[in-house]
Design a protein around this motif. Structure first.
Motif, mmCIF file in Angstrom:
data_model
loop_
_atom_site.group_PDB
_atom_site.id
_atom_site.type_symbol
_atom_site.label_atom_id
_atom_site.label_comp_id
_atom_site.label_asym_id
_atom_site.label_seq_id
_atom_site.Cartn_x
_atom_site.Cartn_y
_atom_site.Cartn_z
ATOM 1 N N ARG A 32 0.833 -1.215 0.000
ATOM 2 C CA ARG A 32 0.000 0.000 0.000
ATOM 3 C C ARG A 32 0.866 1.263 0.000
ATOM 4 N N LEU A 33 2.065 1.167 0.603
ATOM 5 C CA LEU A 33 2.951 2.321 0.615
ATOM 6 C C LEU A 33 3.595 2.514 -0.762
ATOM 7 N N LEU A 34 4.045 1.430 -1.378
ATOM 8 C CA LEU A 34 4.712 1.526 -2.675
ATOM 9 C C LEU A 34 3.751 1.962 -3.787
ATOM 10 N N THR A 35 2.454 1.790 -3.553
ATOM 11 C CA THR A 35 1.468 2.216 -4.559
ATOM 12 C C THR A 35 0.776 3.522 -4.170
ATOM 13 N N ASP A 36 1.162 4.091 -3.026
ATOM 14 C CA ASP A 36 0.599 5.355 -2.562
ATOM 15 C C ASP A 36 1.057 6.484 -3.506
ATOM 16 N N PRO A 37 0.138 7.253 -4.100
ATOM 17 C CA PRO A 37 0.546 8.328 -5.024
ATOM 18 C C PRO A 37 1.526 9.316 -4.406
ATOM 19 N N GLU A 38 1.362 9.599 -3.104
ATOM 20 C CA GLU A 38 2.287 10.531 -2.452
ATOM 21 C C GLU A 38 3.692 9.949 -2.403
ATOM 22 N N MET A 39 3.810 8.657 -2.117
ATOM 23 C CA MET A 39 5.107 7.991 -2.084
ATOM 24 C C MET A 39 5.717 7.938 -3.484
ATOM 25 N N ILE A 40 4.887 7.631 -4.475
ATOM 26 C CA ILE A 40 5.385 7.561 -5.861
ATOM 27 C C ILE A 40 5.937 8.913 -6.291
ATOM 28 N N ASN A 41 5.216 9.984 -5.970
ATOM 29 C CA ASN A 41 5.669 11.315 -6.360
ATOM 30 C C ASN A 41 6.932 11.713 -5.601
ATOM 31 N N ALA A 42 6.975 11.398 -4.297
ATOM 32 C CA ALA A 42 8.155 11.740 -3.493
ATOM 33 C C ALA A 42 9.397 11.034 -4.026
ATOM 34 N N CYS A 43 9.244 9.782 -4.423
ATOM 35 C CA CYS A 43 10.371 9.040 -4.989
ATOM 36 C C CYS A 43 10.771 9.616 -6.339
ATOM 37 N N ARG A 44 9.790 9.982 -7.133
ATOM 38 C CA ARG A 44 10.076 10.485 -8.475
ATOM 39 C C ARG A 44 10.959 11.725 -8.424
ATOM 40 N N VAL A 45 10.666 12.626 -7.468
ATOM 41 C CA VAL A 45 11.456 13.867 -7.359
ATOM 42 C C VAL A 45 12.582 13.721 -6.331
ATOM 43 N N ARG A 46 12.725 12.522 -5.774
ATOM 44 C CA ARG A 46 13.769 12.228 -4.774
ATOM 45 C C ARG A 46 13.687 13.174 -3.577
ATOM 46 N N ASP A 47 12.451 13.344 -3.095
ATOM 47 C CA ASP A 47 12.203 14.133 -1.879
ATOM 48 C C ASP A 47 12.288 13.163 -0.697
ATOM 49 N N PHE A 48 13.502 12.961 -0.192
ATOM 50 C CA PHE A 48 13.696 11.934 0.825
ATOM 51 C C PHE A 48 13.165 12.343 2.196
ATOM 52 N N GLU A 73 18.573 15.372 9.736
ATOM 53 C CA GLU A 73 18.689 16.616 8.972
ATOM 54 C C GLU A 73 17.846 16.559 7.699
ATOM 55 N N VAL A 74 17.804 15.391 7.066
ATOM 56 C CA VAL A 74 17.000 15.238 5.851
ATOM 57 C C VAL A 74 15.521 15.414 6.174
ATOM 58 N N ILE A 75 15.056 14.755 7.222
ATOM 59 C CA ILE A 75 13.640 14.829 7.592
ATOM 60 C C ILE A 75 13.260 16.256 7.968
ATOM 61 N N ALA A 76 14.193 16.982 8.600
ATOM 62 C CA ALA A 76 13.935 18.366 9.006
ATOM 63 C C ALA A 76 14.059 19.352 7.857
ATOM 64 N N GLY A 77 14.424 18.848 6.658
ATOM 65 C CA GLY A 77 14.569 19.728 5.510
ATOM 66 C C GLY A 77 15.841 20.544 5.498
ATOM 67 N N GLN A 78 16.823 20.139 6.325
ATOM 68 C CA GLN A 78 18.086 20.879 6.409
ATOM 69 C C GLN A 78 19.148 20.329 5.469
ATOM 70 N N ARG A 79 18.856 19.214 4.825
ATOM 71 C CA ARG A 79 19.862 18.600 3.967
ATOM 72 C C ARG A 79 19.166 17.818 2.854
ATOM 73 N N GLN A 80 19.814 17.806 1.677
ATOM 74 C CA GLN A 80 19.317 17.000 0.561
ATOM 75 C C GLN A 80 20.294 15.871 0.279
ATOM 76 N N LEU A 81 19.770 14.779 -0.248
ATOM 77 C CA LEU A 81 20.603 13.636 -0.626
ATOM 78 C C LEU A 81 20.650 13.582 -2.148
ATOM 79 N N LEU A 82 21.829 13.856 -2.714
ATOM 80 C CA LEU A 82 21.960 13.962 -4.162
ATOM 81 C C LEU A 82 22.898 12.922 -4.751
#
Length: 439
Positions: free
Chosen positions: A13-29, A60-69
């Motif tokens: 259900r998580l892997l098919t969740d549209p919010e999860m799919i979109n977050a993965c697509r833009v790599r919003d970790f 830091e990633v969860i708090a929006g202070q860092r990106q994973l690139l």
């Protein structure tokens, strides 16, 4: 080495969740990690263990202070959390169900047709097959000269435009040369072909590194090492190890960077053909590794050794063609960058500026990198107008070069402008950045 926690499957259900799919697509970790915590009960400390990250980095990633690139980090997240590769824009991961086991609908049976005889088996459309048609004779000296000339041209085009578009041609030629190895009759020809193959593999690794595709880069660098070892070309092995050391600094693995450059120095000292120019370059890469570790004394010592070796260069030294890029402007700019990595901006700025006045302008990517470092040191010195001017110059060069590594540096500089975002020069740079490097 810390033993990683055992990966577990995420709920469907998580892997098919549209919010999860979109977050993965833009790599919003940040969103990915929050959804994994909420819907799968995998808390940040467990995410850190599964993905081989530090808990503070995950926080830091969860708090929006860092990106994973970095690509290798994204691959670890895919493997650790069992997120299918295609959701994150990656190739199919090894742990995913093999394609051969996917059930597909069978085609309805067709009426049998009489077999048509064909006098010729047509070659496949891949580059290797096409090239194989023309390789009916054993390679000779002219073949070797043509291949070496191609490599020089590839490097020029890589400097000017980036290696992304070149890579298919380089890989095709690499496989072609490897295919010629069994056909080479003389020892000298075999030695030459191994050398060409090693250079093509290193160039392929470099194009992946510049695209921040670190796993692929490491694979080709390793292949290059193996090819060079076949002919005991230890100076070239040192050169490849130096590339791998530089990559390790980008992956925030400074201890690995130092170990790799030390291995490069050992290879250079124990092999025939090492020159002061090569030893100078290796000492400068050692300085980069020490600077990444924050060791001021060791960095200064390595810089001094690089300059000492450079002064020993003689016009009669038999430097290989792949070493000539390390000239005096390159030594000066790398010295400035090493000081800049230590935070010694007052020392770094005039060195980088002087090197940029003296270097060739045809190397678009190199000049853009150096302009970025000049901007970074000027910003550390509080010279906002000059820093934004230098960063804009870097953008002008970057717009002609496909280099994700360079684009990442320029976005990093923009993040460093946070305290000056309302200043006119910072706003102008932001507009230029969005125009040149749209996200």
């Amino acid at each position: 080495m810390t033993k990683l926690a055992q990966p577990r499957e995420l709920p469907a259900r998580l892997l098919t969740d549209p919010e999860m799919i979109n977050a993965c697509r833009v790599r919003d970790f940040a969103r990915v990690f929050r959804l994994v915590k909420k819907q799968a009960g995998i808390y940040p400390s467990m995410i850190a263990r599964l993905c081989d990250l530090t808990p503070s980095r995950v926080g830091e990633v969860i708090a929006g202070q860092r990106q994973l690139l970095h690509m290798d980090v994204i691959e670890r997240i895919s493997d650790g959390l069992r997120i299918p590769g295609d959701m994150l824009g990656l190739a199919r991961r090894p742990w995913e169900t093999p394609q051969a086991l996917v059930v597909t609908e069978r085609e309805p049976p067709q009426a049998s047709q009489p077999a048509l005889s064909s006098p010729v088996t047509l070659a496949g459309p891949d580059v290797d097959s096409i090239l194989a048609i023309t390789s009916g004779t054993s390679p000779g000296p002219s073949t070797l000269r043509a291949l070496q000339s191609s490599i020089e041209d590839y490097w020029r085009r890589d400097d000017q435009h980036g290696g992304e578009a070149l890579r298919p041609a380089v890989v095709g030629q690499l496989r072609y040369v490897v295919g010629l190895l069994p056909e080479s009759k003389s020892t000298s020809m075999r030695h030459g072909l191994y050398g060409v193959a090693a250079e093509l593999a290193r160039l392929t690794g470099w194009t992946h590194f510049d695209a921040r595709q670190y796993s692929q880069a490491r694979a080709y660098f390793t292949e290059s090492l193996q090819l060079a070892r076949e002919i005991e070309d230890r100076p070239f092995m040192a050169n490849v190890l130096a590339c791998m050391s530089l990559q390790a600094t980008y992956q925030e693995k400074p201890a690995d960077a130092l170990a790799l450059v030390n291995a490069a120095q050992d290879a250079a000292h124990t092999g025939m053909g090492s020159t002061p120019r090569l030893l100078s370059m290796l000492s400068m890469r050692e300085a980069f590794a020490h600077a990444a570790l924050g060791s001021q004394t060791a960095t200064h010592r390595a810089i001094s050794e690089a300059h000492r070796q450079f002064e020993l260069i003689d016009a009669k030294d038999p430097d290989p063609a792949w070493m000539f890029y390390f000239d005096e402007p390159k030594l000066i700019v790398d010295t400035g960058i090493a000081h800049g990595q230590l935070g010694e901006a007052a020392t770094a700025e005039p060195l980088i500026a002087e090197a940029m006045r003296r270097e060739y302008t045809s190397n678009q990517r190199g000049r853009a990198f150096h302009a970025f470092w000049l901007a970074r040191t000027q910003l550390q010195l509080g010279k906002l107008d000059q820093a934004c001017h230098a960063a804009t110059e870097a953008l002008d060069s970057a717009s002609a070069v496909a280099s994700e590594r360079l684009a990442g540096h320029l976005r990093e500089f923009y993040e460093q402008l946070a305290a000056y975002r309302q200043e006119p020069v910072a706003l102008a740079f932001e507009a230029r950045l969005r125009e040149a490097l749209p996200t």
